[in-house]
Design an enzyme around this catalytic site. Structure first.
Site, PDB file in Angstrom:
ATOM      1  N   ASP A  34       2.743  -4.391   7.982  1.00 26.32           N
ATOM      2  CA  ASP A  34       1.435  -3.564   7.911  1.00 26.32           C
ATOM      3  C   ASP A  34      -0.017  -4.797   8.033  1.00 26.32           C
ATOM      4  OD1 ASP A  34      -0.668  -2.299   6.741  1.00 26.32           O
ATOM      5  OD2 ASP A  34       0.625  -1.852   4.941  1.00 26.32           O
ATOM      6  N   CYS A  39      -4.987   2.549  -3.659  1.00 28.64           N
ATOM      7  CA  CYS A  39      -3.772   3.040  -3.050  1.00 28.64           C
ATOM      8  C   CYS A  39      -1.921   1.572  -3.288  1.00 28.64           C
ATOM      9  CB  CYS A  39      -3.911   3.565  -1.507  1.00 28.64           C
ATOM     10  SG  CYS A  39      -4.859   4.368  -1.389  1.00 28.64           S
ATOM     11  N   HIS A  59       0.551  -0.983   0.254  1.00 30.45           N
ATOM     12  CA  HIS A  59       0.094  -0.014  -0.129  1.00 30.45           C
ATOM     13  C   HIS A  59       0.856   1.443  -0.392  1.00 30.45           C
ATOM     14  CE1 HIS A  59      -2.718   3.384   1.658  1.00 30.45           C
ATOM     15  NE2 HIS A  59      -3.846   1.941   1.535  1.00 30.45           N
ATOM     16  N   GLN A  75      -4.730  -5.434   6.336  1.00 32.94           N
ATOM     17  CA  GLN A  75      -5.123  -6.598   6.022  1.00 32.94           C
ATOM     18  C   GLN A  75      -5.169  -7.537   6.582  1.00 32.94           C
ATOM     19  OE1 GLN A  75      -7.290  -5.585   3.558  1.00 32.94           O
ATOM     20  NE2 GLN A  75      -6.842  -3.313   3.430  1.00 32.94           N
ATOM     21  N   LYS A 111     -10.913  -1.848   9.832  1.00 31.39           N
ATOM     22  CA  LYS A 111     -10.657  -2.462   9.298  1.00 31.39           C
ATOM     23  C   LYS A 111     -10.925  -3.666   9.990  1.00 31.39           C
ATOM     24  CE  LYS A 111      -7.582  -0.749   6.036  1.00 31.39           C
ATOM     25  NZ  LYS A 111      -8.197  -0.182   5.131  1.00 31.39           N
TER      26      LYS A 111
END
Length: 417
Positions: free
Chosen positions: A211, A375, A134, A214, A237
Site C-alpha cells: 500500500d 482509519c 489502514h 502515503q 494524495k
C-alpha cells in the site's frame, strides 16, 4: 510555469517554496479570518494549477469516450488517457503499461487484488498484515478470509512505531500466502523496510501487495527494484484529483486472476454461451473510466517530475525537524510514533485535551489538521488511545506554518489550563 527549484553554486539543493505555493491557488485563501495553514495532506493533498488546467483542457477540447470512437475527439481523448497511463508506468517503473490498472483509489485496488487472490486461498492459509495498516488494507482481507477459511495475522509494531521485524520473521511461514503491507504508515509516518521484507516473502513464494498511498507523495517507488507483486496508491494524495487510483500488478499474476467487475471494455467477446476477457490492462477496467481524472493524475506526476526531488525531500525533512524541535514548547504533548525513518507526519496527543477539541480550535486559527482514529483502529488500540491529532506536511508547507501550528497549540493549552 514557475521555476520550481534551482541549485546554488555549491550544488546544495534550494527549494523555492514561495514560488511553488503560487502553483497551488487554494493555499492563498483565508479561513476564519486567518491565512490558511493546510496540514491535512495525509488525508488529501492540494492540487497545483497544472492539474486543474489539464482537466479543464480535456473537457473543453477533447471530451469523448475512449478506445472505440471513430472520430477525432475520441482519438484525442484516448491519446490523453493512455498517455497518462504511460506517465504512471514511468513513475513506478513498471515494465509495461499492461501492468498499470486504473481503479477508483487505493481501497478499490486492494479489494480487486484480495478478491482476485481468493481462489488461491483455503482454510488454514495466512495473510500477513501489520498493526499499522489502514482499514483499507485490513478489511478486504478479512472479508476474503471469511469466505475462504484463511486467517488474517497481524505483525506487531514496537512502541516507537516501527515494524517489529522479529515478529515478522516468526510469523512468515509455510502457511503464509499473502503479505499485505503499508509502505508508509498514515498515522505514524513510519517508512517500512519493504524491500527486505518482500525479498523474504518472495523466498517462500508469498504474494506481496504494498500500500503506497502515503509513500508516493514523498518519494518515487520503483516496483521492479522492490520486486513486489502489487503496488497500489491513490491520486488525491499525490496532488491529483479524487476518484482515481492505480494498481500496479505483475503481468503474469494479473493474467491469472479473474476480473473484479464485468461490463463493457473488459470483454473480448460476449455471447450467452460464453464471455471471454479483454487483454491487460483493460481486463480489469469495466465501464467508462474516469478519463479526466486519469489526465489530471498524469498532470500531477508531470508537475512533480519538474521538481528537484532531492530538494523536495530535504525541505519536507526540515519541516519535520522543526516540528520536533518545538514539541517541548507544549507541555504535555506526546508524539505517537517516533520511528527513525519517517515522512513528515506528526500524530500527537496533549494531556487533558481531546483530539477533536484540538482540531476545532486550531481551525478557528486557520490551521487544518486531522483528528480521530485515522482509519487505523487496531493501531489506536495498540497505543491505548481513542484517537490522535495529526499534522501531515507537504513540500508546499513552510517553516512559518509549522511555527503557526505550535503557536496555536500553545494558545489552546493556555485556554484549558
Amino acid at each position: 510555469m514557475t521555476d520550481l527549484s534551482v541549485a546554488n553554486k555549491t550544488s546544495t539543493p534550494v527549494f523555492d517554496v514561495t514560488a511553488i505555493r503560487r502553483d497551488f491557488p487554494i493555499l492563498a485563501q483565508q479561513v476564519n479570518g486567518k491565512p490558511l495553514v493546510y496540514l491535512d495532506n495525509g488525508a488529501s493533498a492540494q492540487k497545483p494549477q497544472a492539474v486543474m488546467d489539464a482537466m479543464d483542457r480535456y473537457y473543453r477540447e477533447m471530451h469523448s469516450n475512449v478506445h472505440r470512437g471513430a472520430h477525432t475527439l475520441g482519438d484525442r481523448a484516448t491519446a490523453a488517457f493512455e498517455g497518462a497511463r504511460e506517465t504512471v508506468r514511468q513513475f513506478v517503473n513498471a515494465a509495461s503499461t499492461r501492468e498499470v490498472i486504473w481503479t477508483r483509489g487505493t481501497t478499490e485496488a486492494i479489494n480487486l487484488v484480495a478478491n482476485g487472490l481468493a481462489p488461491r486461498l483455503k482454510a488454514g492459509d495466512e495473510i500477513l498484515v501489520s498493526h499499522m495498516e489502514h482499514h483499507a488494507n485490513i478489511v478486504p482481507w478479512q472479508m476474503v478470509a471469511e469466505r475462504t477459511g484463511a486467517k488474517v495475522v497481524p505483525i506487531q509494531v514496537t512502541p516507537e512505531g516501527e515494524l517489529d521485524l522479529e515478529s515478522f520473521d516468526q510469523l512468515l511461514g509455510e502457511r503464509t500466502r499473502v503479505l499485505a503491507l503499508t509502505h508508509v504508515s498514515n498515522v505514524l509516518g513510519t517508512v517500512n523496510p519493504i524491500a527486505s521484507l518482500i525479498q523474504k516473502a518472495k523466498a517462500q513464494s508469498v504474494v506481496t501487495l504494498i500500500d503506497g498511498a502515503q509513500a508516493v507523495p514523498h518519494f518515487q517507488p520503483d516496483v521492479q527494484a522492490l520486486d513486489c507483486d502489487f503496488y497500489v496508491f491513490s491520486s488525491h494524495k499525490l496532488f491529483g484529483p479524487t476518484g482515481i487510483g492505480v494498481l500496479y500488478g505483475r503481468a503474469e499474476l494479473l493474467e491469472e486472476i479473474p476480473p473484479y467487475q464485468g461490463g463493457g471494455e473488459m470483454i473480448e467477446r460476449v455471447s450467452f454461451e460464453r464471455t471471454t476477457w479483454n487483454v491487460l490492462p483493460y481486463k480489469f477496467e469495466a465501464g467508462t473510466p474516469a478519463i479526466a481524472e486519469a489526465v489530471g493524475l498524469g498532470a500531477a506526476i508531470e508537475y512533480l517530475n519538474r521538481l528537484d526531488r532531492n530538494a523536495m525531500e530535504a525541505a519536507e525533512n526540515a519541516l519535520l525537524q522543526r516540528a520536533n524541535a518545538l514539541i517541548e514548547t507544549v507541555p504535555g504533548m506526546e508524539i505517537i510514533g517516533t520511528a527513525r525513518n519517517k515522512v513528515p507526519v506528526m500524530s500527537f496527543k496533549i494531556a487533558g485535551l481531546h483530539p477533536s477539541d484540538i482540531g476545532t480550535l486550531l481551525d478557528q486559527q486557520g490551521v487544518a489538521i486531522r483528528t480521530g482514529h485515522h482509519c487505523a483502529m487496531p493501531l489506536m488500540d495498540f497505543y491505548g488511545v481513542p484517537g490522535t491529532a495529526r499534522a501531515s506536511f507537504a513540500f508546499y508547507n513552510t517553516l512559518e506554518e509549522v511555527e503557526t501550528l505550535f503557536t496555536g497549540l500553545q494558545k489552546i493549552q493556555r485556554l484549558f489550563a
